[in-house]
Design a protein around this motif. Structure first.
Motif, PDB file in Angstrom:
ATOM      1  N   ARG A  71     -12.457 -19.235  86.405  1.00  0.00           N
ATOM      2  CA  ARG A  71     -13.392 -19.644  85.351  1.00  0.00           C
ATOM      3  C   ARG A  71     -13.431 -21.172  85.211  1.00  0.00           C
ATOM      4  NH1 ARG A  71     -11.464 -16.700  81.921  1.00  0.00           N
ATOM      5  NH2 ARG A  71     -10.134 -18.138  80.738  1.00  0.00           N
ATOM      6  N   ALA A  72     -12.243 -21.795  85.202  1.00  0.00           N
ATOM      7  CA  ALA A  72     -12.166 -23.251  85.028  1.00  0.00           C
ATOM      8  C   ALA A  72     -12.819 -23.989  86.191  1.00  0.00           C
ATOM      9  CB  ALA A  72     -10.710 -23.681  84.879  1.00  0.00           C
ATOM     10  N   LEU A  73     -12.565 -23.540  87.408  1.00  0.00           N
ATOM     11  CA  LEU A  73     -13.135 -24.205  88.581  1.00  0.00           C
ATOM     12  C   LEU A  73     -14.639 -23.983  88.681  1.00  0.00           C
ATOM     13  CD1 LEU A  73     -10.296 -23.295  91.087  1.00  0.00           C
ATOM     14  CD2 LEU A  73     -10.874 -25.618  90.321  1.00  0.00           C
ATOM     15  N   THR A  74     -15.087 -22.783  88.327  1.00  0.00           N
ATOM     16  CA  THR A  74     -16.522 -22.495  88.334  1.00  0.00           C
ATOM     17  C   THR A  74     -17.255 -23.379  87.341  1.00  0.00           C
ATOM     18  OG1 THR A  74     -16.131 -20.194  89.001  1.00  0.00           O
ATOM     19  CG2 THR A  74     -18.263 -20.708  88.010  1.00  0.00           C
ATOM     20  N   GLU A  75     -16.647 -23.592  86.177  1.00  0.00           N
ATOM     21  CA  GLU A  75     -17.257 -24.467  85.169  1.00  0.00           C
ATOM     22  C   GLU A  75     -17.350 -25.910  85.653  1.00  0.00           C
ATOM     23  OE1 GLU A  75     -14.919 -23.901  81.670  1.00  0.00           O
ATOM     24  OE2 GLU A  75     -15.854 -21.969  81.169  1.00  0.00           O
ATOM     25  N   GLU A  76     -16.473 -26.283  86.596  1.00  0.00           N
ATOM     26  CA  GLU A  76     -16.510 -27.628  87.165  1.00  0.00           C
ATOM     27  C   GLU A  76     -17.516 -27.740  88.310  1.00  0.00           C
ATOM     28  OE1 GLU A  76     -14.638 -30.555  86.400  1.00  0.00           O
ATOM     29  OE2 GLU A  76     -14.383 -29.412  84.539  1.00  0.00           O
ATOM     30  N   GLY A  77     -18.140 -26.634  88.671  1.00  0.00           N
ATOM     31  CA  GLY A  77     -19.167 -26.665  89.701  1.00  0.00           C
ATOM     32  C   GLY A  77     -18.739 -26.176  91.065  1.00  0.00           C
ATOM     33  N   TYR A  78     -17.502 -25.672  91.181  1.00  0.00           N
ATOM     34  CA  TYR A  78     -17.030 -25.172  92.470  1.00  0.00           C
ATOM     35  C   TYR A  78     -17.444 -23.717  92.672  1.00  0.00           C
ATOM     36  CZ  TYR A  78     -13.993 -29.294  92.347  1.00  0.00           C
ATOM     37  OH  TYR A  78     -13.508 -30.576  92.279  1.00  0.00           O
ATOM     38  N   VAL A  79     -17.532 -23.321  93.939  1.00  0.00           N
ATOM     39  CA  VAL A  79     -17.705 -21.914  94.298  1.00  0.00           C
ATOM     40  C   VAL A  79     -16.319 -21.373  94.608  1.00  0.00           C
ATOM     41  CG1 VAL A  79     -18.728 -20.295  95.931  1.00  0.00           C
ATOM     42  CG2 VAL A  79     -19.999 -22.333  95.228  1.00  0.00           C
ATOM     43  N   VAL A  80     -15.922 -20.280  93.949  1.00  0.00           N
ATOM     44  CA  VAL A  80     -14.540 -19.811  94.020  1.00  0.00           C
ATOM     45  C   VAL A  80     -14.470 -18.403  94.594  1.00  0.00           C
ATOM     46  CG1 VAL A  80     -12.438 -19.341  92.703  1.00  0.00           C
ATOM     47  CG2 VAL A  80     -13.947 -21.228  92.018  1.00  0.00           C
ATOM     48  N   ASP A  81     -13.575 -18.209  95.566  1.00  0.00           N
ATOM     49  CA  ASP A  81     -13.209 -16.886  96.057  1.00  0.00           C
ATOM     50  C   ASP A  81     -11.778 -16.607  95.613  1.00  0.00           C
ATOM     51  OD1 ASP A  81     -15.617 -16.524  97.290  1.00  0.00           O
ATOM     52  OD2 ASP A  81     -14.901 -16.998  99.314  1.00  0.00           O
ATOM     53  N   LEU A  82     -11.517 -15.384  95.156  1.00  0.00           N
ATOM     54  CA  LEU A  82     -10.184 -14.984  94.712  1.00  0.00           C
ATOM     55  C   LEU A  82      -9.581 -13.990  95.693  1.00  0.00           C
ATOM     56  CD1 LEU A  82     -10.659 -14.398  90.866  1.00  0.00           C
ATOM     57  CD2 LEU A  82      -9.591 -16.358  91.987  1.00  0.00           C
ATOM     58  N   VAL A  83      -8.306 -14.211  96.033  1.00  0.00           N
ATOM     59  CA  VAL A  83      -7.551 -13.303  96.899  1.00  0.00           C
ATOM     60  C   VAL A  83      -6.160 -13.158  96.288  1.00  0.00           C
ATOM     61  CG1 VAL A  83      -6.461 -13.057  99.157  1.00  0.00           C
ATOM     62  CG2 VAL A  83      -8.815 -13.844  99.015  1.00  0.00           C
ATOM     63  N   ASP A  84      -5.594 -11.951  96.332  1.00  0.00           N
ATOM     64  CA  ASP A  84      -4.284 -11.742  95.716  1.00  0.00           C
ATOM     65  C   ASP A  84      -3.202 -11.351  96.719  1.00  0.00           C
ATOM     66  OD1 ASP A  84      -4.990  -9.171  96.354  1.00  0.00           O
ATOM     67  OD2 ASP A  84      -4.972  -8.402  94.293  1.00  0.00           O
ATOM     68  N   ASP A  85      -3.477 -11.540  98.018  1.00  0.00           N
ATOM     69  CA  ASP A  85      -2.550 -11.113  99.058  1.00  0.00           C
ATOM     70  C   ASP A  85      -2.504 -12.169 100.158  1.00  0.00           C
ATOM     71  OD1 ASP A  85      -2.384  -9.648 101.905  1.00  0.00           O
ATOM     72  OD2 ASP A  85      -1.167  -8.540 100.455  1.00  0.00           O
ATOM     73  N   GLY A  86      -1.296 -12.498 100.618  1.00  0.00           N
ATOM     74  CA  GLY A  86      -1.146 -13.558 101.603  1.00  0.00           C
ATOM     75  C   GLY A  86      -1.812 -13.269 102.936  1.00  0.00           C
ATOM     76  N   ALA A  87      -1.641 -12.059 103.451  1.00  0.00           N
ATOM     77  CA  ALA A  87      -2.232 -11.721 104.750  1.00  0.00           C
ATOM     78  C   ALA A  87      -3.754 -11.750 104.684  1.00  0.00           C
ATOM     79  CB  ALA A  87      -1.750 -10.342 105.200  1.00  0.00           C
ATOM     80  N   VAL A  88      -4.311 -11.272 103.582  1.00  0.00           N
ATOM     81  CA  VAL A  88      -5.765 -11.309 103.401  1.00  0.00           C
ATOM     82  C   VAL A  88      -6.239 -12.755 103.318  1.00  0.00           C
ATOM     83  CG1 VAL A  88      -7.666 -10.693 101.868  1.00  0.00           C
ATOM     84  CG2 VAL A  88      -5.818  -9.064 102.261  1.00  0.00           C
ATOM     85  N   ALA A  89      -5.458 -13.603 102.659  1.00  0.00           N
ATOM     86  CA  ALA A  89      -5.814 -15.021 102.537  1.00  0.00           C
ATOM     87  C   ALA A  89      -5.905 -15.686 103.898  1.00  0.00           C
ATOM     88  CB  ALA A  89      -4.802 -15.745 101.660  1.00  0.00           C
TER      89      ALA A  89
END
Length: 234
Positions: free
Chosen positions: A27-45
């Motif tokens: 939310r914070a990064l999106t408000e700053e104008g960035y496009v954000v992808d979220l990943v919760d697993d190291g191998a997927v990252a």
């Protein structure tokens, strides 16, 4: 407070398995104008960061599957120069050394202040912009937009041709073995016995036209991108 500018469509990968913190960061990064992808697993990252060009990776140290150190090493081994900001509850000097040796660019201890995180993101983003281009003689590679020009002419390359040319150019003047190309361009140590490297080199030479000789065959070893006077790797 001075205004800050954000590169249009700057893309950040946030790797964090704490859902509450991940949502807050997104939310914070999106408000700053960035496009954000979220990943919760190291191998997927690792898989995602290999296939998508990010401007920055914000990486938690403790993760399922692969921890932050392993993610860093895997991305650097794959030739990814994307800036990495590691979030960690670890504060020992030896831990920071381990992280830097693994390929992290900066650290932010938990808990952190949002304003400091955003400042570090901006700083690493500026560094990433400087690392955006690879210039070797008349060759210019834009790592972000994945475009290539040689002697002022655009080259229309496939994904694998782009990866192959980029690796040879980065090692300009040095003979790169076939095994090294398999490991770093095809991400495998197994040679299926086909001539796939030769086919891709032939295609690259065709697209280089009169400059095809820039890719030199070193018989029995591999290939070399010819060094030119005044070469600059940026």
């Amino acid at each position: 407070m001075p205004a800050h500018t954000t590169p249009s469509s700057a893309k950040i990968l946030v790797v964090e398995d704490n859902r509450k913190l991940a949502s807050f960061l997104s939310r914070a990064l999106t408000e700053e104008g960035y496009v954000v992808d979220l990943v919760d697993d190291g191998a997927v990252a690792v898989s995602q960061a290999r296939s998508i060009e990010y401007h920055l990776v914000i990486l938690d140290w403790m993760l399922p599957s692969l921890d932050g150190l392993h993610v860093c090493r895997a991305l650097r081994t794959a030739g990814k120069s994307v800036p990495i900001l590691m979030l960690t509850a670890r504060s020992e000097f030896c831990d920071r050394v381990s992280g830097l040796d693994a390929g992290a660019d900066d650290f932010l201890p938990k808990p952190f202040d949002l304003s400091e995180l955003l400042a570090r993101v901006r700083a690493l983003g500026r560094r990433g912009q400087r690392d955006r281009y690879l210039e070797v003689g008349q060759l210019r590679i834009d790592r972000q937009d994945r475009t290539v020009t040689f002697a002022g002419a655009d080259l229309d390359l496939t994904h694998r041709e782009f990866m192959l040319l980029g690796y040879l150019a980065r090692e300009a003047g040095r003979v790169v073995s076939r095994v090294e190309l398999l490991q770093n361009v095809w991400e495998t140590a197994y040679d299926p016995g086909t001539n796939m490297i030769d086919v891709h080199v032939k295609n690259l030479r065709t697209k280089l036209g009169e400059h095809a000789s820039m890719i030199e065959t070193v018989r029995g070893i591999g290939y070399r991108w010819q060094a030119e006077p005044g070469n600059r790797v940026a």
